[in-house]
Scaffold this active site. Structure first.
Site, mmCIF file in Angstrom:
data_model
loop_
_atom_site.group_PDB
_atom_site.id
_atom_site.type_symbol
_atom_site.label_atom_id
_atom_site.label_comp_id
_atom_site.label_asym_id
_atom_site.label_seq_id
_atom_site.Cartn_x
_atom_site.Cartn_y
_atom_site.Cartn_z
ATOM 1 N N HIS B 62 0.848 -1.198 0.000
ATOM 2 C CA HIS B 62 0.000 0.000 0.000
ATOM 3 C C HIS B 62 0.875 1.235 0.000
ATOM 4 O O HIS B 62 2.084 1.166 0.201
ATOM 5 C CB HIS B 62 -0.990 -0.016 1.165
ATOM 6 N N HIS B 64 1.179 3.902 1.877
ATOM 7 C CA HIS B 64 1.645 4.662 3.049
ATOM 8 C C HIS B 64 3.181 4.738 3.056
ATOM 9 O O HIS B 64 3.870 3.792 2.673
ATOM 10 C CB HIS B 64 1.136 4.030 4.344
ATOM 11 N N ASP B 66 5.643 4.554 5.138
ATOM 12 C CA ASP B 66 6.569 3.581 5.747
ATOM 13 C C ASP B 66 6.658 2.286 4.937
ATOM 14 O O ASP B 66 7.425 1.388 5.302
ATOM 15 C CB ASP B 66 6.205 3.314 7.219
ATOM 16 N N HIS B 67 5.924 2.201 3.834
ATOM 17 C CA HIS B 67 5.997 1.033 2.954
ATOM 18 C C HIS B 67 6.520 1.368 1.554
ATOM 19 O O HIS B 67 6.732 0.459 0.759
ATOM 20 C CB HIS B 67 4.625 0.361 2.853
ATOM 21 N N HIS B 139 -7.529 -2.012 5.206
ATOM 22 C CA HIS B 139 -6.698 -0.982 5.834
ATOM 23 C C HIS B 139 -7.263 0.388 5.459
ATOM 24 O O HIS B 139 -8.254 0.472 4.727
ATOM 25 C CB HIS B 139 -5.235 -1.158 5.392
ATOM 26 N N ASP B 210 -0.501 -3.969 5.754
ATOM 27 C CA ASP B 210 -1.216 -3.512 6.947
ATOM 28 C C ASP B 210 -2.678 -3.930 6.799
ATOM 29 O O ASP B 210 -3.273 -3.783 5.727
ATOM 30 C CB ASP B 210 -1.107 -1.992 7.087
ATOM 31 N N HIS B 269 6.429 -5.504 11.758
ATOM 32 C CA HIS B 269 5.710 -4.220 11.745
ATOM 33 C C HIS B 269 5.211 -3.856 13.147
ATOM 34 O O HIS B 269 4.053 -3.542 13.364
ATOM 35 C CB HIS B 269 4.521 -4.325 10.757
#
Lengths: 323, 323
Positions: B62, B64, B66-67, B139, B210, B269
């Protein structure tokens, strides 16, 4: 006043060097200012005592990835860590466009006030204990150099002037530092500000971005204690690579620093081809860069390494702080 | 088959854990596939034996930060290091929009072929030695889980079948592994492929993004050797945080893994609030996460740490490789 190098490699990170970022901190307090923010700058900060919550301004020299790909992550982590205080971002308009696009596409949330100031040659701002000015440089994209001068220098009494005016040392000297006006026994009134001078000259550092014409920093360098500039290549490699990437050689920067009379020169942004420890005789060494710069410049010369901190003393002397 | 965790923290990096990225490598060769690419993934790779030039596909769960904030830097460094071979990027359309915006605004140059495949529930692709499939998760933004199954399993002879058909061991057995057809002394012709079986069942791992509904991975998990899933919180913290971030607790994932019959569960995570070494009695510990998961799941349970490599043996056993 401290300069902490968070990244000293050009283009891509190596095992020893991250991409560009430099933290600058005044002598007092915990506030600081960041110049450039390559990927993993926030990771490097975890290895220092600098708090992202005390960061007051980020000055970006240009929009190339090795100077700004750490920006979204650092700003996002400030949010996660509860930042509420404003933060100022300074740089070319393209940096703001890049950041806005990332925020939009990745649903990044920033709730603290983030102010953007597009850099121009007439920039005059004060943040984090520094007066900031800028000058345009010569690179493949719009690129800037910044001068940071300390904003808060303590004052002391101009005792030479007092004595030349026949005012001998007395408790009145102390009053001149506290009150606006002081009356002498004979009735004469002194305006205190006439007898106050800075305790030492304000310290200043000039930080260049990527740039193949160091002389463009001549104006900013006047009276500065130190120049931080890229020395991506040695002259021989620069000749081989050609002028297209628009970087400086160590020699070119050294010659400029000598002519400008800058007392200290800190080189950074080294091509990964220059290794710290040569494994083969054919390896290029970071010592080649040092030798070339030293041949053209007789001032204090340093080649920055990641996580090194340089101090500028009140007397203006630049020293590498013991780790 | 190896899984190397390049980041195991949620949201922001810590001194011990980077943000999400997982390298998956088949048993043979140097090719590999990356799932997620948080900031500084390329820095973590410098600490492993994985070559970015042998990276065949990047699967993003996804958009976001942090990914995926490590994506531009990794792709740019591939270019700087001379990559010419194609690379496939798989993920939600938003990831491609994000990357295209970064490329445009920062004048990033990629000259090797970069192919984007928008992930769907009917994805079927083979890259880097794996067959890849996907399933949608739950998510705050569009998010996916991926299944990677090894594509190249060596074959062996089905000796049980041969013997049941009255064909005793002879040099002919060897020919069945080399030729398409083999003729017996009596004239009967055997089609070799009828007597070949996989030397062992193809290994498979499922990697969730997530997700607050692990059961959405039930289909992908069928027959898989291991599930890698986020366990951002313990149940108690999840109750306090509330459902809004849409993450899973260790308990929830453990219960799903038990019900799905997944033989090995690797959690990752983790919220930075769970510390490895507690400094104060009030500190939350990563051991709290482990205890909670172990209470709900009796299979092989691991909590991933950065730079750990897990192997899946031909027998399907998951082990932490000695550093």
């Amino acid at each position: 006043m401290n300069l902490t190098f968070l990244g000293t490699s050009s283009g891509a990170p190596t095992r020893q060097r991250n991409v560009s970022a430099l933290a600058i901190q005044p002598e007092q307090g915990r506030d600081w200012v960041l110049v450039d923010c390559g990927e993993a700058t926030q990771h490097q900060l975890l290895r220092t005592g600098l708090s992202p919550l005390k960061l007051r301004a980020i000055l970006i020299t240009h929009v190339h990835g090795d100077h700004c790909y750490g920006l979204p992550g650092l700003l996002a982590s400030c949010q996660l860590n509860g930042r509420t205080e404003p933060l100022t971002l300074v740089g070319p308009q393209a940096v703001w466009a890049y950041l806005q696009a990332v925020i939009k596409h990745t649903e990044m949330r920033i709730e603290y006030p983030l102010e953007f100031v597009a850099v121009t040659a007439s920039l005059q701002m004060s943040r984090g204990g520094f007066h900031v000015r800028a000058a345009p440089l010569s690179h493949r994209v719009e690129c800037w150099g910044y001068r940071l001068e300390e904003a808060h220098v303590p004052v002391k009494l101009d005792t030479a002037r007092l004595q030349s005016e026949g005012i001998p040392p007395s408790p009145l000297y102390g009053e001149l530092l506290k009150k606006e006006q002081v009356q002498l026994a004979g009735g004469r009134v002194l305006n205190s500000r006439d007898y106050r001078v800075p305790a030492y000259p304000a310290r200043a550092v000039v930080v260049g971005g990527d740039n193949d014409r160091p002389e463009l920093l001549a104006g900013l360098c006047r009276g500065a204690n130190a120049l931080v500039h890229e020395a991506t290549y040695t002259e021989a490699v620069l000749q081989k690579v050609g002028p297209e990437p628009q970087h400086s050689s160590a020699l070119k920067v050294a010659e400029f620093a000598r002519e400008a009379g800058v007392p200290a020169l800190i080189l950074t942004h080294f091509s990964p081809r220059y290794r710290k420890a040569s494994r083969k005789p054919s390896d290029l060494s970071i010592e080649d860069v040092r030798r070339e710069a030293a041949a053209g410049y007789a001032g204090q010369l340093y080649l920055a390494e990641d996580l090194e901190t340089y101090t500028i003393s009140r007397e203006g002397r630049v020293d590498l702080r013991a780790p």
